[in-house]
Design a protein around this motif. Structure first.
Motif, PDB file in Angstrom:
ATOM      1  N   LEU A   4      -4.961  12.635  38.607  1.00 11.24           N
ATOM      2  CA  LEU A   4      -4.967  12.249  40.026  1.00 11.24           C
ATOM      3  C   LEU A   4      -4.615  10.775  40.186  1.00 11.24           C
ATOM      4  O   LEU A   4      -3.816  10.406  41.027  1.00 11.24           O
ATOM      5  CB  LEU A   4      -6.341  12.505  40.637  1.00 11.24           C
ATOM      6  CG  LEU A   4      -6.717  13.962  40.884  1.00 11.24           C
ATOM      7  CD1 LEU A   4      -8.193  14.062  41.235  1.00 11.24           C
ATOM      8  CD2 LEU A   4      -5.867  14.560  41.986  1.00 11.24           C
ATOM      9  N   TRP A   5      -5.260   9.940  39.388  1.00 13.66           N
ATOM     10  CA  TRP A   5      -4.970   8.514  39.438  1.00 13.66           C
ATOM     11  C   TRP A   5      -5.581   7.827  38.225  1.00 13.66           C
ATOM     12  O   TRP A   5      -6.421   8.395  37.539  1.00 13.66           O
ATOM     13  CB  TRP A   5      -5.472   7.865  40.722  1.00 13.66           C
ATOM     14  CG  TRP A   5      -6.878   8.187  41.134  1.00 13.66           C
ATOM     15  CD1 TRP A   5      -7.267   9.134  42.031  1.00 13.66           C
ATOM     16  CD2 TRP A   5      -8.097   7.580  40.643  1.00 13.66           C
ATOM     17  NE1 TRP A   5      -8.636   9.159  42.133  1.00 13.66           N
ATOM     18  CE2 TRP A   5      -9.163   8.215  41.311  1.00 13.66           C
ATOM     19  CE3 TRP A   5      -8.374   6.565  39.730  1.00 13.66           C
ATOM     20  CZ2 TRP A   5     -10.494   7.870  41.077  1.00 13.66           C
ATOM     21  CZ3 TRP A   5      -9.710   6.210  39.498  1.00 13.66           C
ATOM     22  CH2 TRP A   5     -10.744   6.868  40.175  1.00 13.66           C
ATOM     23  N   ALA A  33      -7.183   3.876  36.976  1.00 14.11           N
ATOM     24  CA  ALA A  33      -7.663   2.591  37.482  1.00 14.11           C
ATOM     25  C   ALA A  33      -7.894   1.673  36.299  1.00 14.11           C
ATOM     26  O   ALA A  33      -8.149   2.122  35.183  1.00 14.11           O
ATOM     27  CB  ALA A  33      -8.954   2.777  38.266  1.00 14.11           C
ATOM     28  N   LYS A  34      -7.773   0.393  36.528  1.00 20.25           N
ATOM     29  CA  LYS A  34      -8.095  -0.539  35.441  1.00 20.25           C
ATOM     30  C   LYS A  34      -9.171  -1.524  35.899  1.00 20.25           C
ATOM     31  O   LYS A  34      -9.319  -1.798  37.087  1.00 20.25           O
ATOM     32  CB  LYS A  34      -6.840  -1.252  34.938  1.00 20.25           C
ATOM     33  CG  LYS A  34      -6.149  -2.184  35.904  1.00 20.25           C
ATOM     34  CD  LYS A  34      -4.992  -2.866  35.154  1.00 20.25           C
ATOM     35  CE  LYS A  34      -4.474  -4.084  35.868  1.00 20.25           C
ATOM     36  NZ  LYS A  34      -3.706  -3.865  37.067  1.00 20.25           N
ATOM     37  N   SER A  91      -8.868  -1.986  39.979  1.00 19.20           N
ATOM     38  CA  SER A  91      -7.712  -1.700  40.832  1.00 19.20           C
ATOM     39  C   SER A  91      -7.017  -0.441  40.344  1.00 19.20           C
ATOM     40  O   SER A  91      -7.122  -0.056  39.180  1.00 19.20           O
ATOM     41  CB  SER A  91      -6.743  -2.879  40.833  1.00 19.20           C
ATOM     42  OG  SER A  91      -6.346  -3.154  39.505  1.00 19.20           O
ATOM     43  N   LEU A  92      -6.332   0.208  41.252  1.00 17.90           N
ATOM     44  CA  LEU A  92      -5.616   1.428  40.900  1.00 17.90           C
ATOM     45  C   LEU A  92      -4.339   1.060  40.162  1.00 17.90           C
ATOM     46  O   LEU A  92      -3.698   0.060  40.474  1.00 17.90           O
ATOM     47  CB  LEU A  92      -5.261   2.222  42.162  1.00 17.90           C
ATOM     48  CG  LEU A  92      -6.424   2.901  42.866  1.00 17.90           C
ATOM     49  CD1 LEU A  92      -5.949   3.506  44.180  1.00 17.90           C
ATOM     50  CD2 LEU A  92      -7.044   3.979  41.984  1.00 17.90           C
ATOM     51  N   VAL A 150     -13.181  17.763  38.574  1.00 15.73           N
ATOM     52  CA  VAL A 150     -12.523  16.516  38.194  1.00 15.73           C
ATOM     53  C   VAL A 150     -13.144  16.024  36.898  1.00 15.73           C
ATOM     54  O   VAL A 150     -14.297  16.304  36.611  1.00 15.73           O
ATOM     55  CB  VAL A 150     -12.651  15.436  39.290  1.00 15.73           C
ATOM     56  CG1 VAL A 150     -11.780  15.756  40.474  1.00 15.73           C
ATOM     57  CG2 VAL A 150     -14.093  15.260  39.704  1.00 15.73           C
ATOM     58  N   ASP A 200     -13.428  12.506  34.316  1.00 14.86           N
ATOM     59  CA  ASP A 200     -13.202  11.066  34.197  1.00 14.86           C
ATOM     60  C   ASP A 200     -13.201  10.682  32.732  1.00 14.86           C
ATOM     61  O   ASP A 200     -14.089  11.074  31.986  1.00 14.86           O
ATOM     62  CB  ASP A 200     -14.308  10.311  34.936  1.00 14.86           C
ATOM     63  CG  ASP A 200     -14.258  10.588  36.417  1.00 14.86           C
ATOM     64  OD1 ASP A 200     -13.434   9.971  37.092  1.00 14.86           O
ATOM     65  OD2 ASP A 200     -15.015  11.462  36.893  1.00 14.86           O
ATOM     66  N   THR A 201     -12.188   9.938  32.361  1.00 15.01           N
ATOM     67  CA  THR A 201     -12.132   9.469  30.983  1.00 15.01           C
ATOM     68  C   THR A 201     -11.799   7.980  31.001  1.00 15.01           C
ATOM     69  O   THR A 201     -11.211   7.475  31.955  1.00 15.01           O
ATOM     70  CB  THR A 201     -11.041  10.192  30.186  1.00 15.01           C
ATOM     71  OG1 THR A 201      -9.825  10.139  30.931  1.00 15.01           O
ATOM     72  CG2 THR A 201     -11.393  11.646  29.936  1.00 15.01           C
ATOM     73  N   THR A 205      -9.408   0.976  31.000  1.00 12.72           N
ATOM     74  CA  THR A 205      -8.586   1.857  31.816  1.00 12.72           C
ATOM     75  C   THR A 205      -9.292   3.190  31.971  1.00 12.72           C
ATOM     76  O   THR A 205      -9.732   3.774  30.982  1.00 12.72           O
ATOM     77  CB  THR A 205      -7.205   2.084  31.158  1.00 12.72           C
ATOM     78  OG1 THR A 205      -6.654   0.824  30.830  1.00 12.72           O
ATOM     79  CG2 THR A 205      -6.265   2.813  32.107  1.00 12.72           C
ATOM     80  N   ALA A 206      -9.427   3.630  33.172  1.00 12.14           N
ATOM     81  CA  ALA A 206     -10.083   4.908  33.438  1.00 12.14           C
ATOM     82  C   ALA A 206      -9.088   5.835  34.117  1.00 12.14           C
ATOM     83  O   ALA A 206      -8.171   5.387  34.801  1.00 12.14           O
ATOM     84  CB  ALA A 206     -11.300   4.712  34.338  1.00 12.14           C
ATOM     85  N   ARG A 232      -8.681   9.699  36.165  1.00 10.04           N
ATOM     86  CA  ARG A 232      -9.353  10.824  36.813  1.00 10.04           C
ATOM     87  C   ARG A 232      -8.357  11.969  36.908  1.00 10.04           C
ATOM     88  O   ARG A 232      -7.251  11.809  37.421  1.00 10.04           O
ATOM     89  CB  ARG A 232      -9.825  10.380  38.195  1.00 10.04           C
ATOM     90  CG  ARG A 232     -10.274  11.483  39.101  1.00 10.04           C
ATOM     91  CD  ARG A 232     -11.208  10.938  40.155  1.00 10.04           C
ATOM     92  NE  ARG A 232     -12.559  11.027  39.649  1.00 10.04           N
ATOM     93  CZ  ARG A 232     -13.525  11.727  40.271  1.00 10.04           C
ATOM     94  NH1 ARG A 232     -13.301  12.316  41.404  1.00 10.04           N
ATOM     95  NH2 ARG A 232     -14.725  11.803  39.744  1.00 10.04           N
ATOM     96  N   ARG A 245      -7.791  16.314  37.677  1.00 11.21           N
ATOM     97  CA  ARG A 245      -8.377  17.544  38.170  1.00 11.21           C
ATOM     98  C   ARG A 245      -7.937  18.655  37.242  1.00 11.21           C
ATOM     99  O   ARG A 245      -6.864  18.598  36.648  1.00 11.21           O
ATOM    100  CB  ARG A 245      -7.932  17.817  39.614  1.00 11.21           C
ATOM    101  CG  ARG A 245      -6.505  18.264  39.787  1.00 11.21           C
ATOM    102  CD  ARG A 245      -6.127  18.272  41.254  1.00 11.21           C
ATOM    103  NE  ARG A 245      -5.505  19.521  41.641  1.00 11.21           N
ATOM    104  CZ  ARG A 245      -5.043  19.756  42.882  1.00 11.21           C
ATOM    105  NH1 ARG A 245      -5.160  18.818  43.820  1.00 11.21           N
ATOM    106  NH2 ARG A 245      -4.493  20.897  43.173  1.00 11.21           N
TER     107      ARG A 245
END
Lengths: 380, 279
Positions: free
Chosen positions: A98-99, A101-102, A109-110, A289, A291-292, A299-300, A302, A304
């Protein structure tokens, strides 16, 4: 649908040696072509670019918890029904990021990646129950207060070459669900395979402008009255060969008022909660969803992915899962599928494809379970 | 209005402006949007999906003032992986926000009525916006009564605020605890025992309930005994949520999706569902 469905339903003949031309035409039009092919001793849907990948001379045997493909000399191109796969894997990928982020010095921030090209698929060999299933998922993903863009951009780009069913399987019940064995709408071109001793062809019905274009480009001859009569006879024969049936009268009220029926415990004792039925179901839409983070923790991501109401985590809230018993989870799934789906989306969640019956490792049969509840239902 | 999913599944970044420890396991975050982004107006009863970097997302009701939505205020109980990580956030840390989602308390609809709010435990958090909104428009309502029950005196949320509300002449506050402690001089017992203490006109009352399901059932029953029509009773439900926008299927309760049909329901709509086990 690539274009309006207003195009008149004209009937043509597609010769068996024109399947390649059909695939080529669609590929030249920019579609990736996907269709039935054999892998791991099963009919699955995959990208195909050669008519020879379509399993000619193959039939299937399906029963509760039983699936086999068999080579049969007399079998045509589409002498089997649906396997474990459905087209939903192309329209709603099983896993999708899905996106990202860092986190940099406490600033989150995305991360905006280059947008990926959305694949445009032409599905070849879509069964009438599967067209119905796509229509059901359309209601889920496109008609709510929020539109699922991931689905929408894939869905709006597809072409559908339907195949009407001539050889229903042992677990099929599309006649009960009024979704087959003939596709009435929702296709660009619908094929009916006609097979006799010295005659093997497809009657092709146009369902959209694209379908008309295909007929023109491939110079299809108009179907003769004999062809059309044979098509009708093939479909009529198929309708009489359903392996299963289900009584859907007032089934919404029936199931919702029988939430404490002893049959739920009976089926709960057999159900392994393996989630197979939900994975193979062409309308099941639940997702979760995940999350890793990467190894630096900076860095994360997400994603689905498909989920199933048969897992214990599905209903987990603080204090534990809402549906802890297997019977409650089966009840939730079946009541949703056949009953409350109608409240939510104005249509049944079941299209009668029979996948959940075939692919259940212990052979639980939704038609049998519904019949058992109806047979000893709580009063009106 | 339709929204596409890329939007509502992507969080807005916000910064923790202030962390307030409420009780041993609850805390309140004050959030300000980061990077010049906007925080959307919300209606009392709605929730946001809050994202903690790398841990995940949870649905948390908004507990601030709808008439003054900045900063964004969330009171949370640290019970799961994400909420425990959230409890460790400090001023200046960042968090992702999606929302607001879901249905709202019938604050407008209640104008002219006595308003009875019944909260259990952390259930006070989603009802606090109702109190703010009514107090900001106090003349439009009849009596304003808060009945609040917690497990022990140390679990009482918003203690100072409760005291200031109780000191007002235009609001009645009753608090009870399940288990007393040495210094507790107040009521002991379940929250339903407070209902007979409160004076309100059952025929002209809007009741809003938030707490454990079992508590809401008994509160509704007690209100019914007092003569409050069930059509004037509203309850807020809770289920696992992954998307908040009706697409993931997790929050179903019978035929409804709590994220979009709820979390606030007219009690009539969920009454029968609350009686079904493991629904």
């Amino acid at each position: 649908m690539s274009a309006s469905e207003s195009a008149a339903k004209s009937k043509f003949v597609l010769r068996t040696n024109q399947i390649q031309a059909l695939i080529d035409f669609l590929r030249e039009r920019g579609y990736r072509t996907a269709g039935p092919t054999i892998r791991d001793c099963a009919v699955i849907y995959d990208e195909i670019n050669n008519a020879e990948q379509i399993p000619l001379g193959v039939a299937d045997e399906q029963e509760a918890g039983f699936y086999r493909v068999k080579k049969r000399k007399e079998a045509g191109y589409f002498s089997y029904v649906v396997g474990a796969h459905s087209w939903k894997k192309f329209l709603n990928p099983p896993r999708f990021t899905l996106w990202k982020a860092k986190m940099d010095n406490g600033e989150m921030s995305l991360v905006v990646d280059e947008p990926q090209a959305v694949p445009h698929y032409a599905f070849i060999g879509v069964r009438p129950c599967e067209i119905a299933a796509i229509a059901v998922q359309d209601r889920v993903y496109l008609d709510g207060p929020y539109v699922d863009n991931l689905y929408k951009e894939r869905r709006s780009a597809i072409a559908i070459i339907a195949v009407n069913c001539a050889h229903p399987g042992g677990t099929c019940f599309c006649v009960s669900m009024d979704t087959g064995p003939e596709a009435k709408s929702g296709f660009d071109l619908a094929l009916t395979e006609i097979q006799e001793t010295n005659r093997h062809l497809f009657v092709a019905t146009t369902g959209s402008d694209l379908g008309v274009e295909i007929a023109k480009a491939l110079k299809l001859e108009p179907a003769t009255p004999d062809d059309i009569a044979d098509e009708a006879a093939t479909i009529k024969r198929a309708a009489g060969k359903m392996g299963r049936k289900i009584d859907t009268s007032h089934i919404n009220e029936l199931l919702q008022r029988n939430e404490d029926h002893p049959r739920w415990n009976h089926v709960g004792d057999r159900c392994l909660n393996c989630a197979n039925c939900t994975m193979v179901c062409p309308t099941c839409f639940c997702m979760t969803v995940e999350d890793t983070t990467d190894i630096t923790g900076k860095t994360a991501e997400r994603s689905r992915r498909w989920d199933s109401c048969f897992t214990i985590e599905f209903s987990h809230i603080h204090g534990g899962a809402v549906r802890t018993s297997a019977s409650a989870r089966y009840r939730h799934w079946m009541t949703h599928k056949l009953a409350s789906w109608q409240d939510q989306f104005g249509v049944s969640g079941c299209v009668g494809c029979g996948r959940c019956i075939t692919w259940c490792p212990v052979g639980i049969d939704i038609t049998e379970e519904a019949a058992a509840i109806r047979a000893s239902s709580r009063g009106e | 209005m339709k929204t596409t999913v890329a939007g509502p599944m992507v969080p807005t970044m916000a910064r923790v402006n202030r962390v307030r420890k409420e009780t041993h396991d609850t805390f309140t975050l004050e959030l300000h949007p980061a990077y010049g982004q906007e925080i959307h107006h919300f209606a009392a009863g709605q929730f946001n999906m809050l994202y903690v970097f790398g841990f995940g997302e949870v649905a948390i009701s908004i507990s601030g003032d709808p008439t003054n939505p900045k900063p964004l205020i969330h009171t949370t109980r640290a019970v799961g992986n994400v909420t425990k990580a959230m409890a460790k956030l400090k001023t200046g840390d960042m968090i992702g926000v999606r929302g607001p989602f879901g249905s709202a308390w019938p604050v407008k609809h209640a104008e002219g009525d006595d308003v009875v709010l019944v909260a259990g435990g952390i259930g006070l958090a989603p009802l606090r916006p109702v109190i703010y909104e009514i107090l900001a428009n106090r003349r439009k309502y009849g009596k304003l009564i808060l009945l609040y029950g917690t497990r022990t005196p140390s679990d009482i949320l918003y203690r100072k605020e409760l005291e200031s509300w109780r000191s007002r002449l235009d609001m009645e506050v009753y608090v009870t605890v399940d288990r007393s402690s040495v210094n507790w001089q107040g009521n002991v017992g379940v929250v339903t025992t407070l209902i007979p203490k409160a004076g309100f006109d059952p025929q002209q009352t809007t009741a809003m309930i938030c707490g454990p399901e079992i508590m809401m059932r008994y509160v509704a029953l007690e209100l019914q005994k007092r003569g409050v029509p069930m059509s004037s009773v509203f309850a807020s439900m809770e289920r696992n949520m992954k998307c908040g926008i009706g697409l993931c299927g997790h929050c179903q309760m019978g035929p409804t999706f709590i994220c979009k049909d709820g979390p606030v329901y007219p009690y009539d709509k969920i009454r029968e569902l609350l009686l079904k086990r493991e629904i």
